[in-house]
Enzyme design. Sequence first.
Site, PDB file in Angstrom:
ATOM      1  N   TYR A  16       0.855  -1.187   0.000  1.00 13.70           N
ATOM      2  CA  TYR A  16       0.000   0.000   0.000  1.00 13.70           C
ATOM      3  C   TYR A  16       0.889   1.235   0.000  1.00 13.70           C
ATOM      4  O   TYR A  16       1.766   1.384   0.837  1.00 13.70           O
ATOM      5  CB  TYR A  16      -0.898  -0.041   1.232  1.00 13.70           C
ATOM      6  CG  TYR A  16      -2.003   0.986   1.334  1.00 13.70           C
ATOM      7  CD1 TYR A  16      -2.179   1.987   0.384  1.00 13.70           C
ATOM      8  CD2 TYR A  16      -2.887   0.950   2.398  1.00 13.70           C
ATOM      9  CE1 TYR A  16      -3.196   2.912   0.497  1.00 13.70           C
ATOM     10  CE2 TYR A  16      -3.923   1.885   2.525  1.00 13.70           C
ATOM     11  CZ  TYR A  16      -4.063   2.871   1.569  1.00 13.70           C
ATOM     12  OH  TYR A  16      -5.077   3.792   1.686  1.00 13.70           O
ATOM     13  N   CYS A  17       0.670   2.128  -0.971  1.00 11.30           N
ATOM     14  CA  CYS A  17       1.364   3.415  -1.038  1.00 11.30           C
ATOM     15  C   CYS A  17       2.882   3.208  -1.081  1.00 11.30           C
ATOM     16  O   CYS A  17       3.388   2.482  -1.919  1.00 11.30           O
ATOM     17  CB  CYS A  17       0.931   4.295   0.132  1.00 11.30           C
ATOM     18  SG  CYS A  17       1.545   5.998   0.077  1.00 11.30           S
ATOM     19  N   ILE A  18       3.630   3.820  -0.170  1.00 10.50           N
ATOM     20  CA  ILE A  18       5.086   3.737  -0.203  1.00 10.50           C
ATOM     21  C   ILE A  18       5.583   2.303  -0.019  1.00 10.50           C
ATOM     22  O   ILE A  18       6.613   1.915  -0.564  1.00 10.50           O
ATOM     23  CB  ILE A  18       5.701   4.673   0.860  1.00 10.50           C
ATOM     24  CG1 ILE A  18       7.207   4.773   0.707  1.00 10.50           C
ATOM     25  CG2 ILE A  18       5.324   4.232   2.268  1.00 10.50           C
ATOM     26  CD1 ILE A  18       7.838   5.813   1.614  1.00 10.50           C
ATOM     27  N   GLY A  31       4.148  -0.181  -1.302  1.00 12.95           N
ATOM     28  CA  GLY A  31       4.030  -0.755  -2.633  1.00 12.95           C
ATOM     29  C   GLY A  31       5.257  -0.460  -3.472  1.00 12.95           C
ATOM     30  O   GLY A  31       5.717  -1.309  -4.255  1.00 12.95           O
TER      31      GLY A  31
END
Length: 610
Positions: free
Chosen positions: A340-342, A344
């Site tokens: 998720y987000c960073i 990822g």
Amino acid sequence: MPTKAPTPPARSPESVAPDRLDAQTFARNMLTVGMKSQKLLMDFTARAASRENPVALDPLNISGAMLSLVKAMSGDREAVAEAQTQWWNNFMTLWESTARKMLGGEAAAVVEPAAGDRRFKAEAWRENEVFDFIKQSYLLTANAMQEMVGKLHGLDEKERGRVAFYTRQFADAFAPTNFPMTNPDVLKATIASNGENLVKGLDNLLADIERGHGELSIRQSADGFTIGENVATAPGKVVFRNQIMELLQYSPTTDEVHARPLLIFPPWINKFYIIDLRPENSFVRWLVGQGYTVFLVSWVNPGADMAGKGFEDYMRDGIFAALDAVEKATGVRDPNCVGYCIAGTLLAATLAYMAGQKDGKWGDDRIHSATFWAAQTDFSEAGELSVFVDEAQLEALKAKMDSEGGVLPGSKMAGAFNMLRANDLIWSFVINNYLLGKQPMPFDLLYWNSDTTRMPEKLHLSYLRQCYKENALASGKMELAGVKLDLSKVKVPVYLQSAREDHIAPANSVFKSVNLFGGPVRFIIAGSGHIAGVINPPAAKKYQYWTNEKGAKTIDAWKKGSTEHPGSWWPDWAVWLKARSGGQIPARDPAAGPLQPLEDAPGSYVKVKS
């Protein structure tokens, strides 16, 4: 810039606050406001003088952006003159329409607030001619400023983005809603309470400054949430712990589960429990209910002892350590993984590192598939967070982290994110808490948003430099542990989730990963933004999502051929994930598994405050 305009005929705004003042009480409250304001100013001056490490005067390099604006304006006088003429003509039309309404006539609005702008909801902004004039004159000026920035020659697109961002921040800060004398709700409350709202508001301001140890820390939610009691409550166990993370394994709610487990890596910029906020919107509970063995990483809230930790450390002691623990707990070597987000971005970099082993041949195959929630690998169009990444800001950021012992205080990153939605996450609370003197309502999402984490200096600076500034991962220039990363060597199936209104990881930016990974990729766009676009339980029946079964090489072509579906995107992902999760086996109980439980979920790391 716009020149001074004539003022329309004066009219008292008494209609917005018909109650009479108690002069004695009002005077007493105003005296209290004056004394508290004086104390506030003296305390601020004393704190500033006593700091051993003075804060940089311009850590965001706003002066650099404004200097670029001035240079562009001086070199493009035609665009400036055109903007001023247009603004003046619109303002004269507004003056005439206001005068007509004051004389009892009808006149259409010259300008209306943008869709979604909730600042001018009060009836007085429409029905009282004075406030309607204030509103429209502000909107005309704010819009003119932004339009001029968009038309100026002499600005490259990256610098134009920075100038436009700070111009919007300036316009938002000086909105009439943010000042007592030009906000009808505040005027009404002041008269109704004889100024007590301003006294309470100053008390709230002083309390927030005290809570922020001398810096303003705006409360977005009332207390009333306790991690493990009414947020982050999904039952499970901590089955592994090291310096960087705790690994949670959640208790099953079905008799059978899919053979292949699911391992989730949330962003370390915030705490993991956005994925397990409340039972009714907990992604964790939903996944467990779908028959998955769910493992989730809870990153440490780092201190100065972790200042030297970087991407390689988070890969080895985060992703690789979690993969080892999952295999010991389940016997499955290759779980499905989510970033998720960073996280990822880290997961993508790790996959490229794994694929780059053994002279470019597929080496480490311990990840069966990868799902990315609002995560970027190509940062060439990375959205508004890019405005915070230039050399001057990075140097100021490094100096700040050095002064804090090698970590970035959580409040600093939270402040940057709040600026992306300043009217919703900053100014609405300034009005509610300080001008109206109210206490914020308890709101679990905003409580989570304010429950910040620190970040190690090496990790954060390398992320900003290599990804946002240099776009090194997408260009094949990034290295981890001596391996040059090439995303085209990543052949595992990939599911890319993006959100239509995401300002942190824009859908257009997320889509670029479609053409970078070397294996099959499914890309979808969900409704809403960076949080609600991801955390959208099907039972809520909110928003929508778009798919394109044929795929496309460009985001415009993809959107043109896409199909809209009502509701949550979770069921779409569930179909994709189920096909990669194996058959059914008896459910795994973390309390009775091969790994000795260390404590109950949500663990200890998540409870550490910044």
